[in-house]
Write an enzyme that holds these catalytic residues in place. Structure first.
Site, PDB file in Angstrom:
ATOM      1  N   ASN A 156       0.752  -1.203   0.075  1.00 37.34           N
ATOM      2  CA  ASN A 156       0.075   0.041  -0.202  1.00 37.34           C
ATOM      3  C   ASN A 156       0.863   1.416   0.050  1.00 37.34           C
ATOM      4  OD1 ASN A 156       0.655  -0.363   2.666  1.00 37.34           O
ATOM      5  ND2 ASN A 156      -1.019   0.736   3.598  1.00 37.34           N
ATOM      6  N   GLU A 254       5.077  -3.401  12.341  1.00 36.56           N
ATOM      7  CA  GLU A 254       3.755  -2.341  12.079  1.00 36.56           C
ATOM      8  C   GLU A 254       2.720  -3.304  11.517  1.00 36.56           C
ATOM      9  OE1 GLU A 254       3.572   0.118  13.451  1.00 36.56           O
ATOM     10  OE2 GLU A 254       5.327   0.169  14.286  1.00 36.56           O
ATOM     11  N   CYS A 288      -2.848   1.611   6.775  1.00 36.38           N
ATOM     12  CA  CYS A 288      -3.242   1.212   8.239  1.00 36.38           C
ATOM     13  C   CYS A 288      -3.573   2.281   9.237  1.00 36.38           C
ATOM     14  CB  CYS A 288      -1.862   0.555   8.711  1.00 36.38           C
ATOM     15  SG  CYS A 288      -0.519   1.803   8.687  1.00 36.38           S
ATOM     16  N   GLU A 468       8.801   3.043  14.386  1.00 38.71           N
ATOM     17  CA  GLU A 468       9.774   3.465  13.274  1.00 38.71           C
ATOM     18  C   GLU A 468       9.929   5.058  13.364  1.00 38.71           C
ATOM     19  OE1 GLU A 468       6.750   1.517  10.435  1.00 38.71           O
ATOM     20  OE2 GLU A 468       8.788   0.871   9.495  1.00 38.71           O
TER      21      GLU A 468
HETATM   22  C1  UN1 Z   1       0.057   6.500   6.642  1.00 38.84           C
HETATM   23  O1  UN1 Z   1      -1.094   6.276   6.939  1.00 38.84           O
HETATM   24  O2  UN1 Z   1       0.335   7.738   6.030  1.00 38.84           O
HETATM   25  O3  UN1 Z   1       1.070   0.337   6.174  1.00 38.84           O
HETATM   26  C2  UN1 Z   1       1.443   5.717   6.608  1.00 38.84           C
HETATM   27  C3  UN1 Z   1       0.642   1.459   6.590  1.00 38.84           C
HETATM   28  C4  UN1 Z   1       1.141   2.088   7.444  1.00 38.84           C
HETATM   29  C5  UN1 Z   1       1.870   3.300   6.918  1.00 38.84           C
HETATM   30  C6  UN1 Z   1       0.654   4.382   6.863  1.00 38.84           C
HETATM   31  N1  UN1 Z   1       2.458   1.281   7.909  1.00 38.84           N
HETATM   32  O4  UN1 Z   1      -0.406   1.812   5.918  1.00 38.84           O
END
Ligand code: UN1
Length: 498
Positions: A156, A254, A288, A468
């Protein structure tokens, strides 16, 4: 019929572009135009992963002994090259992942920000000194690379997430094996090209494309890999963490989210609406940190819902390469299937479909994985659509009698990544900040995103290991070594007795 040239991309191991040991390749399609082939990529196996680990061990010998400010120079150079390729990289992200081109441009900027911040660490990377309890003794700490590190990233954010793992890992002196999501390897290939052109020594950054099962497992099982930085599903992350623990590997994982926004009666409704619509349907909900729940205080519920539906109905849906598009397709057929399945589950569970709920078809929609922005009301916290991560443009709406009940609903899920409250009442805002169970908390802003110089990560099922970004990036990607030096001319009292 016009034939277009399909480029076959290779793995990058020990500074060479090489074919996979399997000799097999696979194709990636544009999710907005499935007849358009983005490229052909290596279907790698465990053997490729192990070759990359061996190459990384060689690269490590050079890189770990390169002074951190000199490592920074390579990252600054890569940043400059990425800056020149910004438009091309944004287009690549949209073509392989499907997100709107403005989101993709934002993603490139995010990658650049993290590279700049990480390179800056080359002239910091602080340890500390502190008095020793002994006379004529100096005590201090220094940082050392972990060694070979595995980087496993999702589809993503095909550029930003790799960048925000790779740049911090590199500045700390590690050598890497990078396994991008099988659905989005082209941004990864281009990122490698950029570091190659920037002058990164062979073996320091290795790329192995293909399905996660074999390559990821080989990285987890190899005792030469000292740490893994992973972003992806809670299911895979949990398994990876458990298997890594058996080998005493350091892990940063994550994972998912089920992020809630609370709207109190005194909220600036216009501000709240902007944040919620963007949070829920921007990037087609495939973040996320996306907003998947809204909890609205009773008094403003009807007004809120009327406005939410009005705003949502104005969103334009289509191929994200067109800059006027707000909502683009989902990234794959399996994403589309999963979202449609959850919409079915929500209806069966008795939630009310207040907007959307359909896959789109006809004309250009037949070419891609399109699902309408969808809103469920009358949702109760025990429903599956209220608890499970859908990872698509589906928003669930709850009613609460006050802030306390709203926070209870917000905290009622296993995830704990991001959250937000809209209110003008500072007392209520602080009550919320102090009790909401998420790693990132927003007031009067959407649940999305974060700035690269602040820690990013979540609680409970959303994440494990050090955060992170921010200063914690160095804590994760380095070992702290404690040094004691006795510089006395005489044998010290303590040394006499030991
Ligand atoms: C964001 O929402 O700008 O996998 C970063 C993901 C997260 C990063 C999102 N680890 O969507």
């Amino acid at each position: 019929m016009a034939t277009t040239q399909i480029t076959t991309h290779k793995n990058y191991i020990g500074g060479q572009w090489v074919e996979s040991v399997t000799g097999r390749t696979y194709q990636v399609h544009n999710p907005a135009r499935t007849d358009q082939i983005v490229g052909e990529f290596q279907t790698s196996s465990a053997d490729d992963a192990l070759k990359a680990v061996a190459a990384a061990k060689e690269g490590l010998a050079i890189w770990a002994n390169t002074p951190a400010p000199a490592r920074a120079n390579v990252i600054y150079k890569a940043l400059e090259i990425l800056g020149r390729r910004t438009d091309e990289m944004a287009q690549t992200i949209t073509i392989e992942e499907g997100k709107p081109i403005s989101d993709a441009a934002g993603e490139v900027k995010r990658a650049m920000n993290i590279m700049e911040y990480a390179a800056g660490e080359g002239r910091r990377m602080f340890g500390y000194t502190t008095p020793s309890e002994l006379p004529n003794t100096v005590a201090y700490t220094v940082r050392r690379p972990l060694g070979v590190v595995g980087i496993i990233t999702p589809w993503n954010f095909p550029l930003a997430i790799p960048a925000w793992k790779i740049a911090p890992a590199l500045i700390c002196g590690n050598a890497l094996v990078f396994k991008p999501a099988s659905a989005t390897p082209l941004s990864a290939v281009k990122l490698i090209e950029i570091f190659e052109e920037a002058g990164l020594p062979p073996g320091v950054l290795n790329l192995v494309t293909g399905p996660g099962g074999q390559v990821g497992t080989a990285l987890v099982e190899s005792t030469d890999v000292k740490a893994i930085s992973f972003t992806g599903s809670t299911e895979v992350g949990t398994e990876l963490y458990a298997e890594s623990a058996k080998r005493l590997k350091k892990v940063q994982a994550e994972m998912g989210g089920k992020n809630a926004v609370i709207v109190l009666s005194d909220a600036d409704m216009d501000k709240a609406m902007g944040g919620i619509v963007q949070g829920a349907f921007g990037s087609t909900g495939q973040r996320c940190t996306a907003t998947s729940r809204v909890i609205v205080e009773d008094g403003v519920y009807d007004q809120f819902m009327a406005e939410l539906i009005d705003r949502t109905s104005k969103l334009t849906i289509g191929d994200g390469i067109d800059p006027s598009i707000d909502v683009s397709p989902l990234a794959s057929q399996s994403q589309k299937d999963k979202v449609m399945e959850y919409i079915g589950i929500g209806t069966e569970e008795g939630a009310k479909l207040a907007f959307g709920g359909h896959a789109l078809s006809g004309g250009d929609y037949d070419q891609g994985y399109y699902v309408e922005p969808t809103i469920f009301t009358d949702v109760s916290p025990d429903m599956r659509i209220a608890k499970e991560e859908i990872f698509g443009p589906v928003l669930t709406v709850f009613k609460a009698k006050d802030l306390k009940e709203a926070i209870d609903i917000s905290n009622s899920v296993e995830f704990g990544l991001s959250s937000s409250v809209y209110t003008k009442d500072i007392t209520k805002a602080y009550e919320y900040i102090n009790t909401v169970e998420t790693g990132m908390v927003h007031v009067n802003a959407s649940t999305l995103g974060g700035e690269v110089h602040l820690p990013f990560g979540g609680l409970n099922s959303s994440g494990v290991g050090q955060r992170e970004q921010g200063t914690s990036m160095v804590d994760f990607f380095s070992e702290v070594i404690t040094v004691y030096i006795d510089h006395a001319a005489e044998v010290s009292e303590r040394a006499r007795f030991i």
